[in-house]
Design a protein around this motif. Structure first.
Motif, PDB file in Angstrom:
ATOM      1  N   PHE A   1       0.854  -1.181   0.000  1.00 47.37           N
ATOM      2  CA  PHE A   1       0.000   0.000   0.000  1.00 47.37           C
ATOM      3  C   PHE A   1       0.897   1.240   0.000  1.00 47.37           C
ATOM      4  O   PHE A   1       1.769   1.382   0.860  1.00 47.37           O
ATOM      5  N   HIS A   2       0.686   2.109  -0.974  1.00 46.25           N
ATOM      6  CA  HIS A   2       1.482   3.326  -1.103  1.00 46.25           C
ATOM      7  C   HIS A   2       0.595   4.548  -0.877  1.00 46.25           C
ATOM      8  O   HIS A   2      -0.512   4.622  -1.432  1.00 46.25           O
ATOM      9  N   PHE A   3       1.091   5.491  -0.100  1.00 47.33           N
ATOM     10  CA  PHE A   3       0.417   6.775   0.050  1.00 47.33           C
ATOM     11  C   PHE A   3       1.462   7.869  -0.106  1.00 47.33           C
ATOM     12  O   PHE A   3       2.443   7.908   0.642  1.00 47.33           O
ATOM     13  N   THR A   4       1.270   8.722  -1.103  1.00 51.34           N
ATOM     14  CA  THR A   4       2.238   9.766  -1.408  1.00 51.34           C
ATOM     15  C   THR A   4       1.566  11.130  -1.353  1.00 51.34           C
ATOM     16  O   THR A   4       0.494  11.326  -1.938  1.00 51.34           O
ATOM     17  N   VAL A   5       2.187  12.059  -0.646  1.00 48.79           N
ATOM     18  CA  VAL A   5       1.711  13.438  -0.564  1.00 48.79           C
ATOM     19  C   VAL A   5       2.822  14.358  -1.043  1.00 48.79           C
ATOM     20  O   VAL A   5       3.963  14.251  -0.580  1.00 48.79           O
ATOM     21  N   SER A   6       2.497  15.256  -1.955  1.00 49.65           N
ATOM     22  CA  SER A   6       3.445  16.262  -2.438  1.00 49.65           C
ATOM     23  C   SER A   6       2.791  17.635  -2.355  1.00 49.65           C
ATOM     24  O   SER A   6       1.602  17.762  -2.646  1.00 49.65           O
ATOM     25  N   ASN A   7       3.558  18.616  -1.976  1.00 49.70           N
ATOM     26  CA  ASN A   7       3.030  19.976  -1.943  1.00 49.70           C
ATOM     27  C   ASN A   7       4.139  21.006  -2.087  1.00 49.70           C
ATOM     28  O   ASN A   7       5.290  20.750  -1.708  1.00 49.70           O
ATOM     29  N   THR A   8       3.782  22.134  -2.652  1.00 50.95           N
ATOM     30  CA  THR A   8       4.710  23.247  -2.728  1.00 50.95           C
ATOM     31  C   THR A   8       4.932  23.774  -1.316  1.00 50.95           C
ATOM     32  O   THR A   8       3.978  24.112  -0.619  1.00 50.95           O
ATOM     33  N   ALA A   9       6.186  23.822  -0.890  1.00 51.14           N
ATOM     34  CA  ALA A   9       6.498  24.179   0.501  1.00 51.14           C
ATOM     35  C   ALA A   9       6.398  25.692   0.709  1.00 51.14           C
ATOM     36  O   ALA A   9       6.830  26.484  -0.131  1.00 51.14           O
ATOM     37  N   SER A  10       5.832  26.076   1.846  1.00 46.45           N
ATOM     38  CA  SER A  10       5.727  27.483   2.206  1.00 46.45           C
ATOM     39  C   SER A  10       6.984  27.946   2.927  1.00 46.45           C
ATOM     40  O   SER A  10       7.790  27.134   3.399  1.00 46.45           O
ATOM     41  N   GLU A  11       7.164  29.268   3.047  1.00 47.37           N
ATOM     42  CA  GLU A  11       8.298  29.808   3.798  1.00 47.37           C
ATOM     43  C   GLU A  11       8.200  29.409   5.268  1.00 47.37           C
ATOM     44  O   GLU A  11       9.213  29.149   5.920  1.00 47.37           O
ATOM     45  N   HIS A  12       6.988  29.348   5.789  1.00 46.58           N
ATOM     46  CA  HIS A  12       6.789  28.939   7.190  1.00 46.58           C
ATOM     47  C   HIS A  12       7.308  27.529   7.414  1.00 46.58           C
ATOM     48  O   HIS A  12       7.937  27.234   8.429  1.00 46.58           O
ATOM     49  N   TRP A  13       7.053  26.637   6.428  1.00 45.68           N
ATOM     50  CA  TRP A  13       7.531  25.256   6.568  1.00 45.68           C
ATOM     51  C   TRP A  13       9.048  25.217   6.577  1.00 45.68           C
ATOM     52  O   TRP A  13       9.652  24.440   7.327  1.00 45.68           O
ATOM     53  N   GLN A  14       9.676  26.040   5.745  1.00 47.18           N
ATOM     54  CA  GLN A  14      11.141  26.075   5.703  1.00 47.18           C
ATOM     55  C   GLN A  14      11.705  26.487   7.056  1.00 47.18           C
ATOM     56  O   GLN A  14      12.688  25.920   7.543  1.00 47.18           O
ATOM     57  N   LEU A  15      11.064  27.471   7.712  1.00 43.28           N
ATOM     58  CA  LEU A  15      11.512  27.905   9.038  1.00 43.28           C
ATOM     59  C   LEU A  15      11.293  26.807  10.068  1.00 43.28           C
ATOM     60  O   LEU A  15      12.135  26.562  10.934  1.00 43.28           O
TER      61      LEU A  15
ATOM     62  N   LEU B   1       9.208   4.882   5.162  1.00 45.47           N
ATOM     63  CA  LEU B   1       8.809   6.286   5.049  1.00 45.47           C
ATOM     64  C   LEU B   1       9.953   7.087   4.445  1.00 45.47           C
ATOM     65  O   LEU B   1      11.064   7.087   4.964  1.00 45.47           O
ATOM     66  N   GLU B   2       9.650   7.731   3.345  1.00 48.66           N
ATOM     67  CA  GLU B   2      10.643   8.563   2.668  1.00 48.66           C
ATOM     68  C   GLU B   2      10.142  10.007   2.633  1.00 48.66           C
ATOM     69  O   GLU B   2       8.974  10.259   2.327  1.00 48.66           O
ATOM     70  N   ARG B   3      11.038  10.950   2.921  1.00 46.57           N
ATOM     71  CA  ARG B   3      10.699  12.374   2.872  1.00 46.57           C
ATOM     72  C   ARG B   3      11.838  13.117   2.182  1.00 46.57           C
ATOM     73  O   ARG B   3      13.008  12.912   2.527  1.00 46.57           O
ATOM     74  N   PHE B   4      11.490  13.973   1.255  1.00 46.87           N
ATOM     75  CA  PHE B   4      12.535  14.745   0.581  1.00 46.87           C
ATOM     76  C   PHE B   4      11.929  16.010  -0.023  1.00 46.87           C
ATOM     77  O   PHE B   4      10.712  16.102  -0.251  1.00 46.87           O
ATOM     78  N   THR B   5      12.799  16.981  -0.263  1.00 49.03           N
ATOM     79  CA  THR B   5      12.404  18.242  -0.896  1.00 49.03           C
ATOM     80  C   THR B   5      13.243  18.457  -2.140  1.00 49.03           C
ATOM     81  O   THR B   5      14.469  18.350  -2.102  1.00 49.03           O
ATOM     82  N   GLU B   6      12.585  18.761  -3.249  1.00 47.54           N
ATOM     83  CA  GLU B   6      13.281  19.003  -4.507  1.00 47.54           C
ATOM     84  C   GLU B   6      12.572  20.131  -5.250  1.00 47.54           C
ATOM     85  O   GLU B   6      11.352  20.079  -5.469  1.00 47.54           O
ATOM     86  N   ASN B   7      13.330  21.173  -5.588  1.00 46.27           N
ATOM     87  CA  ASN B   7      12.766  22.340  -6.278  1.00 46.27           C
ATOM     88  C   ASN B   7      11.582  22.924  -5.521  1.00 46.27           C
ATOM     89  O   ASN B   7      10.545  23.282  -6.097  1.00 46.27           O
ATOM     90  N   ASN B   8      11.736  22.989  -4.200  1.00 48.33           N
ATOM     91  CA  ASN B   8      10.729  23.560  -3.301  1.00 48.33           C
ATOM     92  C   ASN B   8       9.442  22.731  -3.235  1.00 48.33           C
ATOM     93  O   ASN B   8       8.402  23.219  -2.773  1.00 48.33           O
ATOM     94  N   ILE B   9       9.497  21.488  -3.681  1.00 48.91           N
ATOM     95  CA  ILE B   9       8.363  20.567  -3.569  1.00 48.91           C
ATOM     96  C   ILE B   9       8.684  19.533  -2.500  1.00 48.91           C
ATOM     97  O   ILE B   9       9.653  18.777  -2.635  1.00 48.91           O
ATOM     98  N   PHE B  10       7.887  19.530  -1.430  1.00 44.46           N
ATOM     99  CA  PHE B  10       8.072  18.536  -0.372  1.00 44.46           C
ATOM    100  C   PHE B  10       7.242  17.303  -0.687  1.00 44.46           C
ATOM    101  O   PHE B  10       6.065  17.402  -1.054  1.00 44.46           O
ATOM    102  N   THR B  11       7.860  16.139  -0.547  1.00 43.22           N
ATOM    103  CA  THR B  11       7.172  14.874  -0.815  1.00 43.22           C
ATOM    104  C   THR B  11       7.377  13.913   0.350  1.00 43.22           C
ATOM    105  O   THR B  11       8.495  13.754   0.842  1.00 43.22           O
ATOM    106  N   ALA B  12       6.291  13.290   0.772  1.00 47.73           N
ATOM    107  CA  ALA B  12       6.348  12.224   1.771  1.00 47.73           C
ATOM    108  C   ALA B  12       5.731  10.978   1.138  1.00 47.73           C
ATOM    109  O   ALA B  12       4.620  11.044   0.581  1.00 47.73           O
ATOM    110  N   HIS B  13       6.447   9.881   1.225  1.00 51.29           N
ATOM    111  CA  HIS B  13       5.975   8.640   0.601  1.00 51.29           C
ATOM    112  C   HIS B  13       6.019   7.516   1.635  1.00 51.29           C
ATOM    113  O   HIS B  13       7.079   7.182   2.164  1.00 51.29           O
TER     114      HIS B  13
END
Length: 231
Positions: free
Chosen positions: A162-176, A202-214
């Protein structure tokens, strides 16, 4: 004709307000102890208030909220739920959160699940598995940029993963928040280790300001583990 339409709108609004009052009463009657470790009651209270303030536009959202509360009150008390129930809960929760963002905001939800799969309706996973992912996506996403988006992807593969993937454009607040520590993420990952031992990844990474959790769950291994515990 106008009088008839006005009467219809008035009756519909009264029905929506009654439905809201019933939901609020059910919410207030929840056993808080069971909620504290699974969701944030204040967040849901805010959602209720938001839904009420948009009563004309959000009758559909009220129905979704009723589904979420039913899941929390009943299935959420069980040790295990099915993939079907968890996906239904997650999609309803996503629809509820949509009310907090612009109707033009890009929210993508995709499901690749065969309803005939042997694990689709088998109770193998802990309830509200996807809750933290969904809440964090709406909380930390950039909701202002024209090209920002949030994406949710559910998949139940033939080999029992079972795979669940969430991706979103990261906000400045998240970066802080990321720079100042990640205790929430660490606590969630610790909970996963307790619940699923070596049956998850569980994998988490940020690329080109896109945060992804898988998140990946090995349902075959979970089934064997469950049979070993209950056998």
């Amino acid at each position: 004709m106008l009088l008839k339409q006005s009467r219809f709108q008035k009756n519909r609004l009264q029905h929506v307000e009654q439905h809201f009052a019933q939901l609020e009463k059910r919410f207030d009657g929840m056993h808080l102890k069971s909620l504290e470790s699974k969701l944030h009651p204040h967040l849901f209270k805010n959602i209720l208030n938001s839904v009420q303030s948009h009563a004309y536009q959000t009758y559909y959202t009220l129905d979704k909220l009723a589904n979420v509360l039913d899941y929390i009150l009943y299935e959420g008390r069980d040790d295990y739920v099915s993939i079907k129930s968890e996906i239904d809960f997650s999609r309803s929760l996503i629809d509820i959160n949509k009310i907090k963002v612009s109707p033009l905001f890009d929210i993508r939800v995709k499901t690749k699940v065969a309803t005939s799969h042997e694990y689709y309706e088998q109770k193998l996973i802990s309830p509200m598995l996807c809750l933290d992912f969904i809440e964090n996506a709406f909380k930390h996403a950039d909701l202002q940029s024209a090209e920002a988006y949030i994406s949710f992807y559910f998949e139940l593969s033939d080999n029992g993963l079972f795979h669940f993937t969430v991706s979103n454009t990261a906000s400045e607040h998240w970066q802080l928040t990321k720079q100042n520590g990640g205790m929430g993420i660490e606590a969630f990952e610790h909970r996963l280790r307790i619940l699923y031992k070596n049956c998850f990844k569980l994998e988490r990474f940020t690329e080109n300001n896109i945060f992804t959790a898988h998140l990946t769950l090995d349902l075959r291994e979970l089934e064997r583990t469950k049979m070993h515990i209950t056998g």
